[in-house]
Write a protein that holds these residues in place. Structure first.
Motif, PDB file in Angstrom:
ATOM      1  N   ILE A  51       4.036  -6.861  -0.076  1.00 47.37           N
ATOM      2  CA  ILE A  51       3.148  -8.008  -0.226  1.00 47.37           C
ATOM      3  C   ILE A  51       2.941  -8.717   1.105  1.00 47.37           C
ATOM      4  O   ILE A  51       1.813  -9.085   1.453  1.00 47.37           O
ATOM      5  CB  ILE A  51       3.699  -8.989  -1.288  1.00 47.37           C
ATOM      6  CG1 ILE A  51       3.648  -8.342  -2.661  1.00 47.37           C
ATOM      7  CG2 ILE A  51       2.944 -10.296  -1.279  1.00 47.37           C
ATOM      8  CD1 ILE A  51       2.258  -7.982  -3.123  1.00 47.37           C
ATOM      9  N   ALA A  54       0.645  -6.669   3.209  1.00 47.93           N
ATOM     10  CA  ALA A  54      -0.707  -6.564   2.664  1.00 47.93           C
ATOM     11  C   ALA A  54      -1.474  -7.871   2.760  1.00 47.93           C
ATOM     12  O   ALA A  54      -2.697  -7.862   2.818  1.00 47.93           O
ATOM     13  CB  ALA A  54      -0.647  -6.117   1.203  1.00 47.93           C
ATOM     14  N   MET A  55      -0.789  -9.003   2.782  1.00 48.96           N
ATOM     15  CA  MET A  55      -1.496 -10.279   2.692  1.00 48.96           C
ATOM     16  C   MET A  55      -1.354 -11.171   3.909  1.00 48.96           C
ATOM     17  O   MET A  55      -1.928 -12.253   3.927  1.00 48.96           O
ATOM     18  CB  MET A  55      -1.026 -11.042   1.453  1.00 48.96           C
ATOM     19  CG  MET A  55      -1.324 -10.316   0.172  1.00 48.96           C
ATOM     20  SD  MET A  55      -1.016 -11.293  -1.274  1.00 48.96           S
ATOM     21  CE  MET A  55      -2.320 -12.497  -1.160  1.00 48.96           C
ATOM     22  N   LEU A  63      -7.203 -11.963   3.320  1.00 47.85           N
ATOM     23  CA  LEU A  63      -7.726 -11.219   2.184  1.00 47.85           C
ATOM     24  C   LEU A  63      -8.734 -10.225   2.731  1.00 47.85           C
ATOM     25  O   LEU A  63      -9.885 -10.565   2.993  1.00 47.85           O
ATOM     26  CB  LEU A  63      -8.367 -12.164   1.167  1.00 47.85           C
ATOM     27  CG  LEU A  63      -7.406 -13.168   0.537  1.00 47.85           C
ATOM     28  CD1 LEU A  63      -8.143 -14.135  -0.355  1.00 47.85           C
ATOM     29  CD2 LEU A  63      -6.320 -12.453  -0.238  1.00 47.85           C
ATOM     30  N   ILE A  67      -5.823  -5.550   0.565  1.00 47.66           N
ATOM     31  CA  ILE A  67      -5.635  -5.969  -0.829  1.00 47.66           C
ATOM     32  C   ILE A  67      -6.253  -4.938  -1.759  1.00 47.66           C
ATOM     33  O   ILE A  67      -5.667  -4.556  -2.774  1.00 47.66           O
ATOM     34  CB  ILE A  67      -6.257  -7.361  -1.065  1.00 47.66           C
ATOM     35  CG1 ILE A  67      -5.585  -8.404  -0.172  1.00 47.66           C
ATOM     36  CG2 ILE A  67      -6.149  -7.761  -2.526  1.00 47.66           C
ATOM     37  CD1 ILE A  67      -4.114  -8.563  -0.405  1.00 47.66           C
TER      38      ILE A  67
END
Length: 103
Positions: A51, A54-55, A63, A67
């Protein structure tokens, strides 16, 4: 406090935590409950790293196509696809979203 001091503190705490592992009695490690807890901690660590990667972009949330790749890989996992298909689904989703301009 400076960033370097926090970084060195985190390194020392991580190293000390590894050293504490050598002091754990072997009988505790053979306990099935402990094996289950260790396995669960590994899953939690992997999920949190996924996470964060990815973020996050630097110190802010991002974003972007990562994502979409994560969602595509999660869907492939839910459909019980083989690991190679999961990786290809994530990579394909990221490539497609970037091609569409969703950096």
């Amino acid at each position: 406090m400076s960033l370097w001091l926090w970084l060195l503190t985190a390194c020392l705490l991580g190293y000390a935590w590894k050293l504490v592992g050598y002091l754990v009695p072997a009988s505790l490690l053979r306990n099935p409950r402990m094996s289950r807890v260790a396995g669960t901690m590994t899953i939690g660590l992997l999920a949190s790293l996924t996470i964060v990667n990815a973020m996050a972009s630097g110190q802010s949330l991002a974003l972007d196509a990562r994502i979409g790749a994560l969602v595509a890989a999660a869907v492939a996992l839910l459909l019980r696809a083989p690991f190679l298909v999961v990786v290809l689904a994530g990579a394909g989703a990221a490539a497609g979203l970037r091609l569409l301009g969703w950096s």
